[in-house]
Design a protein around this motif. Structure first.
Motif, PDB file in Angstrom:
ATOM      1  N   ARG A  85      84.811  67.577  28.596  1.00 28.34           N
ATOM      2  CA  ARG A  85      85.064  66.132  28.689  1.00 28.34           C
ATOM      3  C   ARG A  85      84.666  65.591  30.061  1.00 28.34           C
ATOM      4  O   ARG A  85      84.109  64.496  30.177  1.00 28.34           O
ATOM      5  CB  ARG A  85      86.540  65.848  28.413  1.00 28.34           C
ATOM      6  CG  ARG A  85      86.882  65.889  26.916  1.00 28.34           C
ATOM      7  CD  ARG A  85      88.328  65.526  26.692  1.00 28.34           C
ATOM      8  NE  ARG A  85      89.219  66.620  27.120  1.00 28.34           N
ATOM      9  CZ  ARG A  85      90.446  66.437  27.576  1.00 28.34           C
ATOM     10  NH1 ARG A  85      90.927  65.216  27.705  1.00 28.34           N
ATOM     11  NH2 ARG A  85      91.188  67.462  27.920  1.00 28.34           N
ATOM     12  N   ILE A  86      84.962  66.345  31.099  1.00 24.85           N
ATOM     13  CA  ILE A  86      84.591  65.898  32.450  1.00 24.85           C
ATOM     14  C   ILE A  86      83.081  65.825  32.584  1.00 24.85           C
ATOM     15  O   ILE A  86      82.514  64.866  33.139  1.00 24.85           O
ATOM     16  CB  ILE A  86      85.195  66.839  33.505  1.00 24.85           C
ATOM     17  CG1 ILE A  86      86.732  66.716  33.504  1.00 24.85           C
ATOM     18  CG2 ILE A  86      84.635  66.533  34.898  1.00 24.85           C
ATOM     19  CD1 ILE A  86      87.424  67.687  34.448  1.00 24.85           C
ATOM     20  N   VAL A  87      82.396  66.829  32.061  1.00 30.19           N
ATOM     21  CA  VAL A  87      80.928  66.830  32.125  1.00 30.19           C
ATOM     22  C   VAL A  87      80.355  65.639  31.376  1.00 30.19           C
ATOM     23  O   VAL A  87      79.408  64.969  31.826  1.00 30.19           O
ATOM     24  CB  VAL A  87      80.379  68.153  31.565  1.00 30.19           C
ATOM     25  CG1 VAL A  87      78.852  68.080  31.410  1.00 30.19           C
ATOM     26  CG2 VAL A  87      80.755  69.319  32.459  1.00 30.19           C
ATOM     27  N   ALA A  88      80.917  65.332  30.212  1.00 32.43           N
ATOM     28  CA  ALA A  88      80.434  64.185  29.439  1.00 32.43           C
ATOM     29  C   ALA A  88      80.625  62.878  30.189  1.00 32.43           C
ATOM     30  O   ALA A  88      79.742  61.997  30.201  1.00 32.43           O
ATOM     31  CB  ALA A  88      81.146  64.128  28.093  1.00 32.43           C
ATOM     32  N   VAL A 117      80.760  62.471  33.495  1.00 32.42           N
ATOM     33  CA  VAL A 117      79.837  62.426  34.627  1.00 32.42           C
ATOM     34  C   VAL A 117      78.428  62.076  34.171  1.00 32.42           C
ATOM     35  O   VAL A 117      77.727  61.244  34.766  1.00 32.42           O
ATOM     36  CB  VAL A 117      79.842  63.769  35.379  1.00 32.42           C
ATOM     37  CG1 VAL A 117      78.730  63.807  36.433  1.00 32.42           C
ATOM     38  CG2 VAL A 117      81.194  64.006  36.030  1.00 32.42           C
ATOM     39  N   VAL A 118      77.979  62.696  33.082  1.00 28.88           N
ATOM     40  CA  VAL A 118      76.629  62.417  32.573  1.00 28.88           C
ATOM     41  C   VAL A 118      76.511  60.970  32.119  1.00 28.88           C
ATOM     42  O   VAL A 118      75.518  60.274  32.384  1.00 28.88           O
ATOM     43  CB  VAL A 118      76.296  63.379  31.411  1.00 28.88           C
ATOM     44  CG1 VAL A 118      74.982  62.976  30.726  1.00 28.88           C
ATOM     45  CG2 VAL A 118      76.200  64.814  31.921  1.00 28.88           C
ATOM     46  N   GLY A 119      77.536  60.463  31.438  1.00 27.99           N
ATOM     47  CA  GLY A 119      77.504  59.072  30.986  1.00 27.99           C
ATOM     48  C   GLY A 119      77.467  58.093  32.141  1.00 27.99           C
ATOM     49  O   GLY A 119      76.731  57.090  32.114  1.00 27.99           O
ATOM     50  N   LEU A 120      78.267  58.372  33.175  1.00 27.03           N
ATOM     51  CA  LEU A 120      78.279  57.494  34.345  1.00 27.03           C
ATOM     52  C   LEU A 120      76.929  57.510  35.058  1.00 27.03           C
ATOM     53  O   LEU A 120      76.411  56.468  35.493  1.00 27.03           O
ATOM     54  CB  LEU A 120      79.386  57.920  35.303  1.00 27.03           C
ATOM     55  CG  LEU A 120      79.553  57.092  36.581  1.00 27.03           C
ATOM     56  CD1 LEU A 120      79.862  55.643  36.225  1.00 27.03           C
ATOM     57  CD2 LEU A 120      80.654  57.671  37.460  1.00 27.03           C
TER      58      LEU A 120
END
Length: 612
Positions: A80-83, A85-88
């Motif tokens: 969830r954290i990776v998702a 960061v990538v979205g931001l």
């Protein structure tokens, strides 16, 4: 303490805008304890203030609902954290691409200048839609500052906007110096011609792409309706001449009803423009006395076109195209101006000689009355001088003593008369002393010149019509009779028969007691409409009628006629330094006659001549 906004790591241009009209959020408190949330928040309520009743035996017990196991497995916390960061990162990349595509890669930042509240700086990618100084950082990371005025913004700015911008320029300039790790240099306050190395003029900022510039015909069409009114400007005669390289434009608009201070600043501004080799323009768009050419002839126009209006700046002094008005008087003619132009090595009136010369240059170039009034002044001055001539065989001509009396809402500097006015007998007594001193021992044998003394007399000009009827001045001559300001007692009653019912008319308006600002702003308006109008509304929102402007123009013309005749026909002038008309008379008389010959006499304390 709220976190600071780091501006040093960005790769594109940045700017800082003042004042905080846009994008301002109140920052968190500096106190360590947390403030309670609002009463509507789910985290704070008043339940702890009410005693809960025991549970009813007829109701089921309040037990928590058993938790059901999820039917599908939840993603891990790491995924969830990776998702997120990538979205931001994708969002920021898209915004940056769009901003570069539209040429708006410049975040705008604002902060409070005049309040004690703390604000959080918030960036955006739009230039402000109001005039303001801005700090910018180019792609090489070098911080500069300039002034952004939207090309379609109304010209000229208001007096308050010009005054506020002068203060904001100092704030932004100080901020940019701090970004470079430097403090304010001492010479920036004392050196009138100090040049800020971090300032970019508008045209230079446009060339570097830090300001959008003006392109296309659409803006020109829009600006033609908002370009003010420069006196004497020809719209189609100087197309091929190009813009002036440097200029100074004086805006006549002021919140002061009096004409004297504006006229003094106008003359000094002209002299300053000539000293700095700037082209000179006058704007009368919102002058309280109407069009400049109602009173004066149009000033001489330079052989170049005035610059685009958005390049005319009230600050800093080094701007190529400078605006001077009542709102910028402190910045233009303040302490640094006095340090530059006053002769600090003298303590007498010669200390002011350089400033006087600036005003004198403006008088010689601009004090040109309209044809009708100038013709009257010439004939009136000739008539007065003829009256003072002694027949053939006399040693000297008579002496003409001019007396300027200012009443109304202006009171003397001298303490004993500060609550009222200097008595008229003080003027006349001083006039008699001047005449006696001038004609005593003026014959070849050292005796009194009786014939010349008999042809000496006083001429008087005043804003108070009742002064002319005073016994002390019964033998004096009016300076001019072209335009007279009548007091109430001289206005005939339109309906003397009170037994007959008449249609309502406004009370007769008389110029009694002198020039009052409130009386001026109400001139030509109905008392029914003015009953509940605030003073600032009378100056701004309530647009004056054509009749009002006509009456104001007459007052201005009368004031100029008085000064012209007194200054040109008098051998000596007696007046009060507290009145700006008195100081203007000294300029009209000339330095040799007024100061060197001591024929300008101030009876309001022991003050020497000064400009503003």
């Amino acid at each position: 303490m709220p976190p600071h906004l780091d501006l040093s790591q960005s790769t594109h241009a940045k700017m800082i805008v003042s004042p905080p009209r846009l994008n301002l959020r109140r920052a968190a408190s500096y106190h360590t304890e947390k403030a309670p949330l609002s009463s509507t928040s789910s985290r704070f309520n008043f339940n702890h203030l009410i005693s809960s009743p025991p549970p009813s035996p007829g109701l089921p017990a309040l037990v928590p609902r058993p938790r059901q196991s999820p039917t599908s497995p939840r993603p891990s916390r790491v995924l969830r954290i990776v998702a997120w960061v990538v979205g931001l990162a994708l969002t920021l990349s898209i915004l940056r691409t769009v901003a570069k595509k539209h040429g708006r890669g410049v975040p705008v930042v604002g902060w409070a200048l005049e309040t004690q509240e703390e604000y959080e700086m918030v960036g955006q990618y739009d230039l402000p839609d109001f005039p303001t100084p801005i700090a910018v950082t180019d792609r090489q990371g070098r911080s500069k500052w300039t002034v952004s005025i939207p090309p379609t913004y109304e010209f000229p700015l208001t007096v308050k906007e010009y005054a506020d911008m002068c203060a904001q320029c100092q704030e932004v300039a100080s901020h940019v110096r701090e970004l470079h790790g430097r403090s304010n240099p001492p010479e920036s306050r004392t050196n009138y011609y100090y040049e800020d190395p971090y300032f970019l003029d508008v045209s230079e900022a446009e060339k570097r792409g830090l300001l959008p510039g003006v392109e296309g015909k659409a803006w020109k069409v829009t600006a033609q309706a908002q370009d003010g009114h420069l006196v004497g400007e020809r719209k189609d005669g100087l197309v091929d001449k190009g813009f002036c390289k440097t200029s100074l434009t004086f805006v006549l608009e002021t919140s002061d009803a009096g004409l004297g201070p504006t006229l003094m600043m106008l003359w000094m501004a002209y002299g300053l423009a000539q000293k700095e080799k700037r082209s000179f323009f006058i704007d009368d768009s919102r002058w309280a006395y109407g069009e400049y050419t109602t009173i004066f002839k149009a000033p001489p126009m330079p052989e170049c076109n005035p610059p685009p209006r958005h390049e005319m700046l009230p600050c800093p002094r080094q701007a190529r195209h400078l605006i001077v008005s009542a709102g910028t008087a402190r910045a233009t003619f303040g302490d640094s101006f006095n340090a530059e132009y006053e002769n600090l090595y003298r303590s007498d009136v010669y200390r002011e000689r350089p400033v006087y010369d600036l005003a004198r240059a403006g008088y010689e170039a601009l004090f040109r009355l309209n044809d009708q009034d100038q013709s009257y002044v010439d004939s009136r001055v000739k008539e007065i001088r003829e009256k003072a001539k002694v027949p053939q065989g006399g040693y000297n001509d008579g002496m003409v003593v001019g007396i300027h009396v200012r009443h109304g809402d202006l009171h003397p500097f001298e303490y004993q008369y500060n609550g009222a006015y200097i008595p008229l007998d003080v003027y006349t007594q001083k006039a008699r002393e001047v005449i006696e001193d001038y004609h005593n021992y003026s014959t070849p044998l050292g005796g009194e010149d009786v014939a010349a003394k008999a042809h000496s007399f006083m001429i008087v000009a005043s804003d108070d019509p009742d002064v002319y009827d005073d016994e002390e001045l019964s033998n004096a001559v009016r300076a001019q009779e072209q335009i007279k300001l009548a007091s109430k007692q001289h206005i005939p009653d339109p309906s003397p028969d009170k037994t007959i019912m008449h249609k309502f008319v406004d009370e007769a308006f008389g110029w009694e007691g002198g020039f009052f600002a409130t009386m001026f702003w109400n001139l030509g308006r109905s008392t029914l409409n003015n009953a509940n109008a605030a003073q600032e509304d009378l100056q701004t929102s309530l647009k004056p009628s054509a009749e009002t402007m006509r009456l104001r123009g007459l007052i201005g013309r009368a004031y100029m006629l008085d000064l012209a005749v007194l200054g040109q026909a008098s051998d000596t002038v007696i007046c009060t330094m507290s009145a700006m008309g008195c100081r203007l008379l000294a300029v009209i008389m000339g330095w040799d006659k007024a100061m060197k010959g001591e024929n300008w006499v101030n009876i309001d304390g022991g003050y020497q001549w000064t400009s503003l």
